[in-house]
Design a protein around this motif. Structure first.
Motif, PDB file in Angstrom:
ATOM      1  N   LEU A  77       0.835  -1.207   0.000  1.00  0.00           N
ATOM      2  CA  LEU A  77       0.000   0.000   0.000  1.00  0.00           C
ATOM      3  C   LEU A  77       0.868   1.255   0.000  1.00  0.00           C
ATOM      4  O   LEU A  77       0.602   2.211  -0.737  1.00  0.00           O
ATOM      5  CB  LEU A  77      -0.926  -0.007   1.222  1.00  0.00           C
ATOM      6  N   LEU A  78       1.908   1.246   0.817  1.00  0.00           N
ATOM      7  CA  LEU A  78       2.800   2.406   0.873  1.00  0.00           C
ATOM      8  C   LEU A  78       3.583   2.573  -0.424  1.00  0.00           C
ATOM      9  O   LEU A  78       3.766   3.699  -0.900  1.00  0.00           O
ATOM     10  CB  LEU A  78       3.759   2.269   2.059  1.00  0.00           C
ATOM     11  N   LEU A  79       4.047   1.469  -0.998  1.00  0.00           N
ATOM     12  CA  LEU A  79       4.795   1.567  -2.251  1.00  0.00           C
ATOM     13  C   LEU A  79       3.910   2.074  -3.377  1.00  0.00           C
ATOM     14  O   LEU A  79       4.338   2.906  -4.189  1.00  0.00           O
ATOM     15  CB  LEU A  79       5.377   0.203  -2.613  1.00  0.00           C
ATOM     16  N   ALA A  80       2.684   1.576  -3.454  1.00  0.00           N
ATOM     17  CA  ALA A  80       1.773   2.036  -4.502  1.00  0.00           C
ATOM     18  C   ALA A  80       1.431   3.508  -4.320  1.00  0.00           C
ATOM     19  O   ALA A  80       1.368   4.271  -5.289  1.00  0.00           O
ATOM     20  CB  ALA A  80       0.493   1.193  -4.476  1.00  0.00           C
ATOM     21  N   ARG A  81       1.228   3.914  -3.091  1.00  0.00           N
ATOM     22  CA  ARG A  81       0.921   5.327  -2.832  1.00  0.00           C
ATOM     23  C   ARG A  81       2.121   6.197  -3.171  1.00  0.00           C
ATOM     24  O   ARG A  81       1.982   7.283  -3.735  1.00  0.00           O
ATOM     25  CB  ARG A  81       0.539   5.518  -1.366  1.00  0.00           C
ATOM     26  N   GLY A  82       3.329   5.721  -2.821  1.00  0.00           N
ATOM     27  CA  GLY A  82       4.528   6.479  -3.145  1.00  0.00           C
ATOM     28  C   GLY A  82       4.715   6.653  -4.631  1.00  0.00           C
ATOM     29  O   GLY A  82       5.139   7.715  -5.107  1.00  0.00           O
ATOM     30  N   ALA A  83       4.374   5.617  -5.413  1.00  0.00           N
ATOM     31  CA  ALA A  83       4.479   5.717  -6.870  1.00  0.00           C
ATOM     32  C   ALA A  83       3.466   6.711  -7.408  1.00  0.00           C
ATOM     33  O   ALA A  83       3.755   7.495  -8.321  1.00  0.00           O
ATOM     34  CB  ALA A  83       4.270   4.342  -7.499  1.00  0.00           C
ATOM     35  N   ASP A  84       2.245   6.691  -6.860  1.00  0.00           N
ATOM     36  CA  ASP A  84       1.211   7.616  -7.325  1.00  0.00           C
ATOM     37  C   ASP A  84       1.560   9.067  -7.017  1.00  0.00           C
ATOM     38  O   ASP A  84       1.303   9.962  -7.818  1.00  0.00           O
ATOM     39  CB  ASP A  84      -0.134   7.269  -6.673  1.00  0.00           C
ATOM     40  N   GLU A  85       2.151   9.285  -5.848  1.00  0.00           N
ATOM     41  CA  GLU A  85       2.469  10.651  -5.430  1.00  0.00           C
ATOM     42  C   GLU A  85       3.861  11.090  -5.860  1.00  0.00           C
ATOM     43  O   GLU A  85       4.299  12.182  -5.502  1.00  0.00           O
ATOM     44  CB  GLU A  85       2.335  10.758  -3.903  1.00  0.00           C
ATOM     45  N   ARG A  86       4.559  10.208  -6.592  1.00  0.00           N
ATOM     46  CA  ARG A  86       5.893  10.529  -7.122  1.00  0.00           C
ATOM     47  C   ARG A  86       6.815  11.058  -6.020  1.00  0.00           C
ATOM     48  O   ARG A  86       7.333  12.182  -6.099  1.00  0.00           O
ATOM     49  CB  ARG A  86       5.784  11.542  -8.270  1.00  0.00           C
ATOM     50  N   LEU A  87       7.014  10.219  -4.999  1.00  0.00           N
ATOM     51  CA  LEU A  87       7.817  10.643  -3.858  1.00  0.00           C
ATOM     52  C   LEU A  87       9.317  10.691  -4.163  1.00  0.00           C
ATOM     53  O   LEU A  87      10.082  11.181  -3.356  1.00  0.00           O
ATOM     54  CB  LEU A  87       7.561   9.710  -2.670  1.00  0.00           C
ATOM     55  N   GLY A  88       9.716  10.150  -5.317  1.00  0.00           N
ATOM     56  CA  GLY A  88      11.088  10.342  -5.767  1.00  0.00           C
ATOM     57  C   GLY A  88      12.083   9.340  -5.234  1.00  0.00           C
ATOM     58  O   GLY A  88      11.806   8.149  -5.112  1.00  0.00           O
ATOM     59  N   LEU A  89      13.269   9.863  -4.869  1.00  0.00           N
ATOM     60  CA  LEU A  89      14.416   9.015  -4.545  1.00  0.00           C
ATOM     61  C   LEU A  89      14.126   8.071  -3.384  1.00  0.00           C
ATOM     62  O   LEU A  89      14.477   6.890  -3.432  1.00  0.00           O
ATOM     63  CB  LEU A  89      15.625   9.889  -4.221  1.00  0.00           C
ATOM     64  N   GLY A  90      13.483   8.566  -2.343  1.00  0.00           N
ATOM     65  CA  GLY A  90      13.213   7.719  -1.179  1.00  0.00           C
ATOM     66  C   GLY A  90      12.363   6.515  -1.543  1.00  0.00           C
ATOM     67  O   GLY A  90      12.645   5.385  -1.114  1.00  0.00           O
TER      68      GLY A  90
END
Length: 272
Positions: A77-90
């Motif tokens: 869930l966190l990885l998918a959300r991070g991809a959607d929000e384009r969290l970048g390098l982290g």
């Protein structure tokens, strides 16, 4: 009406090389089926050592799958959300770290687990100093090793399902005032349930067949930590090839069932 042009036939060299590749991949499986001692199969699989190994494998693989679900669904869930929000390098670093167990040699994974949780390990060492005892070698160690190598398969399957899901249902639920926790339980998770099931099945199959990390971290103790892959190696070392083939067929059967049953989930574009 214009007919669609026929595809050009592949060059002969491509056909020959592809055939050789297929033979290399399928040939060993065909050989093990042909050479299997079918007349003695029931006797070989009913041996006490085989029954114990099968029971330990099924139990620990099921536990590893459960642990992977408990930890892997939130991570996906966190990885998918991070991809959607384009969290970048982290986000890219975290995703790369989750991928490492997939490409890491299993025995190296076992050594890493020993360094963390084995005798004198980074975490187990201080615990042992306080409690006065080192962590025992048990089925729990097998579960941890299997989870280490199997959970990434579940995470990526669920992440893919999340990123391919129709978000309009979640938006409608949010518009209707449903809080995030209830949206997750009543909308998101049911929506991606097939992806979760496919990820759990792949995780179970991977855990069931794990050898390198498990034998390095948990060792091979008959009746305690000896799983099917360990028992297969032990039978080969003892010179009983028939028993090794019989046990290998069990693992092959599980793998085939999982891959065929969930082919539409791990191979996009496959038509039923």
């Amino acid at each position: 009406m214009t007919r669609a042009p026929r595809r050009a036939r592949p060059p002969l060299a491509v056909i020959v090389l592809a055939t050789l590749g297929l033979v290399l991949l399928v040939g060993p499986l065909v050989a093990i089926i042909v050479r299997a001692p079918w007349g003695r199969m029931l006797d070989l699989l009913s041996r006490e050592s085989a029954v114990h190994a099968l029971g330990i494998s099924l139990g620990t693989a099921a536990a590893a799958t459960g642990l992977s679900l408990l930890l892997g669904v939130p991570l996906a869930l966190l990885l998918a959300r991070g991809a959607d929000e384009r969290l970048g390098l982290g986000h890219r670093i975290v995703r790369s770290l989750v991928t490492v167990p997939v490409v890491l040699p299993p025995v190296v994974g076992g050594v890493a687990l020993v360094a963390l949780l084995g005798e004198g390990g980074l975490v187990s060492g201080p615990i042992a100093a306080v409690l006065g005892a080192a962590p025992p070698t048990s089925a729990g160690a097998v579960v941890l090793a299997q989870t280490f190598v199997a959970m990434p398969f579940l995470v990526f399957a669920i992440e893919g399902a999340l990123r391919g899901a129709d978000r309009r249902f979640d938006l409608v639920a949010a518009t209707l005032g449903l809080p995030p926790g209830r949206r997750l339980l009543r909308v998101t998770l049911p929506l991606i349930a097939p992806g979760i099931a496919a990820g759990a099945a792949l995780s179970f199959a991977r855990a069931l067949g794990e050898y390198g990390a498990t034998v390095t971290f948990a060792t091979s103790i008959p009746g305690v930590t000896q799983t099917l892959p360990m028992a297969i190696y032990a039978e080969l070392a003892a010179g009983d090839r028939d028993a090794a083939i019989a046990l290998s067929l069990v693992l092959i059967a599980v793998s085939v069932v999982v891959l065929v049953g969930f082919r539409d989930r791990w191979l996009p574009g496959v038509v039923r």
